[in-house]
Design an enzyme around this catalytic site. Structure first.
Site, short mmCIF file in Angstrom:
data_model
loop_
_atom_site.label_atom_id
_atom_site.label_comp_id
_atom_site.label_asym_id
_atom_site.label_seq_id
_atom_site.Cartn_x
_atom_site.Cartn_y
_atom_site.Cartn_z
N LYS A 96 32.88 -2.67 23.98
CA LYS A 96 31.77 -2.67 22.97
C LYS A 96 30.29 -2.57 23.76
CE LYS A 96 30.54 -6.66 23.03
NZ LYS A 96 29.84 -8.34 23.46
N ASP B 298 29.99 -5.06 15.20
CA ASP B 298 28.72 -4.31 16.41
C ASP B 298 27.82 -3.67 16.82
OD1 ASP B 298 28.51 -7.73 16.51
OD2 ASP B 298 28.92 -7.38 18.70
N ASN C 42 24.94 -10.39 14.00
CA ASN C 42 25.04 -11.52 15.19
C ASN C 42 25.95 -10.35 17.21
OD1 ASN C 42 25.28 -13.65 16.61
ND2 ASN C 42 27.15 -14.98 16.03
N GLY D 212 25.11 -9.43 19.79
CA GLY D 212 23.58 -9.82 21.35
C GLY D 212 23.57 -8.52 21.57
N SER E 295 21.40 -16.09 29.73
CA SER E 295 22.47 -14.28 29.52
C SER E 295 21.95 -12.96 29.98
CB SER E 295 22.38 -13.84 28.48
OG SER E 295 22.89 -12.68 27.80
N ASP F 154 33.67 -13.24 29.09
CA ASP F 154 34.64 -13.56 27.35
C ASP F 154 35.67 -14.04 27.98
OD1 ASP F 154 31.55 -13.01 26.65
OD2 ASP F 154 31.97 -10.79 26.46
N LYS G 268 26.71 -18.40 22.64
CA LYS G 268 27.12 -17.26 22.49
C LYS G 268 27.74 -17.23 20.68
CE LYS G 268 28.86 -15.77 27.04
NZ LYS G 268 27.80 -14.42 27.23
N GLU G 269 28.47 -17.14 20.49
CA GLU G 269 28.58 -16.48 18.79
C GLU G 269 28.98 -17.89 18.06
OE1 GLU G 269 29.54 -13.97 20.90
OE2 GLU G 269 30.21 -12.18 20.09
N HIS H 297 34.90 -13.72 16.92
CA HIS H 297 36.07 -13.18 17.11
C HIS H 297 37.06 -13.91 18.11
CE1 HIS H 297 33.68 -10.54 20.79
NE2 HIS H 297 32.94 -11.62 20.15
N ARG H 298 36.94 -13.85 19.46
CA ARG H 298 37.59 -14.42 20.59
C ARG H 298 37.79 -16.19 19.94
NH1 ARG H 298 36.50 -10.74 23.34
NH2 ARG H 298 33.91 -9.65 23.52
N LYS I 147 33.86 -7.61 14.55
CA LYS I 147 32.63 -7.80 15.45
C LYS I 147 33.10 -7.26 16.24
CE LYS I 147 29.41 -10.69 17.53
NZ LYS I 147 29.02 -10.12 18.31
O1 LIG Z 1 25.61 -7.22 28.13
C1 LIG Z 1 26.82 -7.44 28.06
O2 LIG Z 1 27.64 -6.28 26.77
C2 LIG Z 1 27.55 -8.76 27.45
C3 LIG Z 1 27.30 -9.04 28.91
C4 LIG Z 1 28.03 -10.96 27.95
O3 LIG Z 1 26.73 -11.55 27.59
P1 LIG Z 1 25.73 -13.25 28.44
O4 LIG Z 1 25.17 -11.93 29.35
O5 LIG Z 1 25.25 -13.54 27.86
O6 LIG Z 1 27.19 -13.50 29.29
C5 LIG Z 1 29.03 -10.96 27.32
O7 LIG Z 1 29.32 -11.87 26.88
C6 LIG Z 1 28.79 -10.21 26.33
O8 LIG Z 1 29.59 -10.47 25.08
C7 LIG Z 1 28.07 -8.89 26.40
C1 LIG Z 2 29.25 -13.18 23.62
C2 LIG Z 2 29.46 -11.80 22.26
O1 LIG Z 2 28.66 -11.14 22.53
P1 LIG Z 2 27.54 -10.56 22.19
O2 LIG Z 2 27.68 -8.82 22.99
O3 LIG Z 2 26.80 -10.92 20.56
O4 LIG Z 2 26.83 -12.00 23.11
C3 LIG Z 2 30.83 -11.55 22.83
O5 LIG Z 2 31.18 -9.74 22.33
O6 LIG Z 2 32.11 -12.33 23.53
#
Ligand SMILES: O=C(O)C1=C[C@@H](OP(=O)(O)O)[C@@H](O)[C@H](O)C1
Ligand SMILES: C=C(OP(=O)(O)O)C(=O)O
Length: 494
Positions: free
Chosen positions: A86, A113, A157, A159, A232, A379, A406-407, A454-455, A480
């Site tokens: 992802k 996503d 949702n 991120g 984050s 994760d 997070k989620e 999802h997790r 997701k």
């Molecule tokens: O940059 C990324 O792809 C991600 C960073 C992490 O988030 P945080 O940096 O908020 O911990 C992770 O939990 C998320 O699933 C994906």
């Molecule tokens: C935190 C997660 O997703 P996001 O990219 O929406 O932050 C996740 O995939 O566990």
């Protein structure tokens, strides 16, 4: 498990995505723009397409599933080809859209996503041809900011869509609103907004420091930004990916702790593959020359998702396996492969190749509880929380305060569900300690809630490895990042 698989479902609506499946090879639905829905090799598919921005798209509700029951698992073994990462999929799509040249992205993850990112890039004027059947997208880069002058984006949702697009949209010229589901409106973004403001952007978020985000874009000036990295890492990744397009050079300084560092390393590595060098002073200060443009690497193959791998590898460790995941291994640029080292320290046997990982557990060997700082693997740490049910002694997972934003509030949710399964749990602001119920004592026939996460669904499914069935509420939440998770799991149960 088979009767619980999704194959009988003809057409499923999920929270914000229409998932279609069709049995006849000739069937191919086209929705808005050039997002296609076609048949997968297995005779049915779950191709997500965001429909919230498509009021003309209506759908039938046939065979929607509220729960899935995973049968008691005594043996799990075999090989799984992982879906694409992802984090890599959404980064590569964005960088390709900003780059000069055309990029063919292969092994793209097919999930909610990623659909949000694809849909957004389309709306913003990048030319995206998506072939889900081939797991491929062809993106004609804009060689600069997006051409769109106005857009309202709904990003669910995701991120990895919300944060990077917030930054990238500040580069253009126009008015933009970025929004998502209710939970996205509770996930912080103020630190990113402040960082962008310091670089000259006109951008705001809600009073609570969360989306919706509103942007009046007129290019990014550049300069120095001092940002927080403790909530984050996605804020820093977003600033980094956008910085080469600012008028002047950019210096980003981290004012406190930086969490999830391997994701920042991934960002820097991807930028390098698109021709931009980030000067990185120990993950404290970052320097990027302004006035640059990414150059397309022509093609990019997305490696398998290491976080998705964690569920199956954990299954190998708990049941004995062996389980092999193909698509990511010792050559991976994803931080979550570090999860495998933790499994090894708990007692599992691990074999690596550059592109695969095999986990088993020798006869007579037990898993032992562990005390682990999980700041680098937020994760995959959720998977560890469920592995802890099968370990001798307690397991402490520390430095995971980001779970709260997070989620769902993952610390609260995980504590509650593990207790339902018979564990004793101590939950702190940024840690969780799990005292397993003891061998053979995981509670039977439990139904667990998944909190739109999802997790939660994927990690808790492993509780069935104690030999008793477990019922998972709202299994669709796995879409997701992993739409056919339960199907893949069922293929490995012996
Ligand atoms: O940059 C990324 O792809 C991600 C960073 C992490 O988030 P945080 O940096 O908020 O911990 C992770 O939990 C998320 O699933 C994906
Ligand atoms: C935190 C997660 O997703 P996001 O990219 O929406 O932050 C996740 O995939 O566990």
């Amino acid at each position: 498990m088979k009767e619980h698989s999704f194959s009988f479902v003809t057409l499923i609506p999920t929270r914000h995505i229409a998932h279609f499946s069709c049995r006849r090879p000739s069937h191919c639905f086209t929705l808005r723009r050039n997002l296609h829905l076609c048949r997968s090799e297995r005779g049915f598919l779950t191709t997500p397409v965001s429909h919230l921005q498509s009021p003309e798209c209506t759908y039938l509700k046939i065979g929607d599933m509220e729960t899935v029951t995973v049968p008691g698992i005594n043996n799990m073994s075999g090989t799984l080809v992982l879906p694409g990462s992802k984090s890599l999929s959404n980064r590569v799509l964005l960088l390709s859209a900003l780059a000069k040249g055309t990029t063919v992205v292969e092994n793209l993850l097919e999930s909610e996503d990623v659909s949000y990112m694809l849909e957004a890039l389309n709306i913003l004027g990048a030319k995206v041809e998506y072939e889900p059947k081939e797991k491929k997208a062809r993106i004609e880069g804009c060689a600069g900011p997006f051409p769109a002058a106005k857009a309202e984006l709904f990003l669910g949702n995701a991120g990895t869509a919300m944060r990077p697009l917030t930054a990238a949209l500040c580069l253009g010229d126009g008015e933009f609103v970025l929004d998502g589901v209710q939970r996205m409106r509770e996930r912080p973004i103020a630190d990113l907004v402040h960082g962008l403001q310091q670089l000259g952007a006109q951008v705001t978020c809600s009073e609570t420091g969360c989306p919706p985000v509103r942007i009046k874009a007129n290019g990014l000036r550049g300069g120095r930004a001092i940002v927080s990295g403790k909530m984050s890492s996605q804020f820093l990744s977003s600033l980094l990916m956008t910085s080469p397009y600012s008028k002047h050079d950019v210096v980003i300084e981290i004012q406190d702790e930086l969490i999830s560092v391997p994701y920042v390393a991934m960002t820097i590595e991807l930028m390098r593959r698109f021709g931009v060098i980030v000067e990185n002073e120990n993950y404290r200060v970052f320097r990027i020359a302004g006035n640059q443009c990414y150059s397309s690497p022509s093609s990019y193959f997305v490696e398998g998702d290491a976080s998705s791998a964690s569920y199956f590898l954990a299954g190998g460790a708990i049941t004995g396996g062996p389980i092999t995941v193909e698509g990511c291994g010792s050559d991976s640029i994803q931080g979550d492969i570090r999860f495998v080292h933790v499994l090894e320290r708990m007692g599992a046997t691990v074999n690596w190749t550059p592109h695969s990982i095999t986990v088993s557990r020798g006869k007579g060997k037990i898993l032992e509880g562990i005390d682990e700082d999980c700041v680098d693997i937020p994760d995959a740490a959720m998977t560890l929380a469920v592995v802890a049910l099968f370990a001798e002694g307690h397991t402490a997972l520390r430095n995971i305060h980001s779970w709260r934003v997070k989620e769902t509030d993952r610390l609260a949710a995980m504590s509650k569900e593990l207790m339902k399964l018979g564990a004793a749990v101590r939950e702190g602001q940024d840690y969780i300690v799990i005292y397993p119920p003891g061998s053979g004592k995981i509670r039977k026939n439990v139904t667990v809630s998944t909190y739109n996460d999802h997790r939660m669904a994927m990690s808790l499914s492993l509780a069935a490895c104690g030999g008793c069935p477990i019922t998972i509420e709202d299994p669709k939440c796995t879409w997701k990042t992993f739409p056919n998770y339960f199907e893949e799991l069922s293929n490995l149960i012996r």
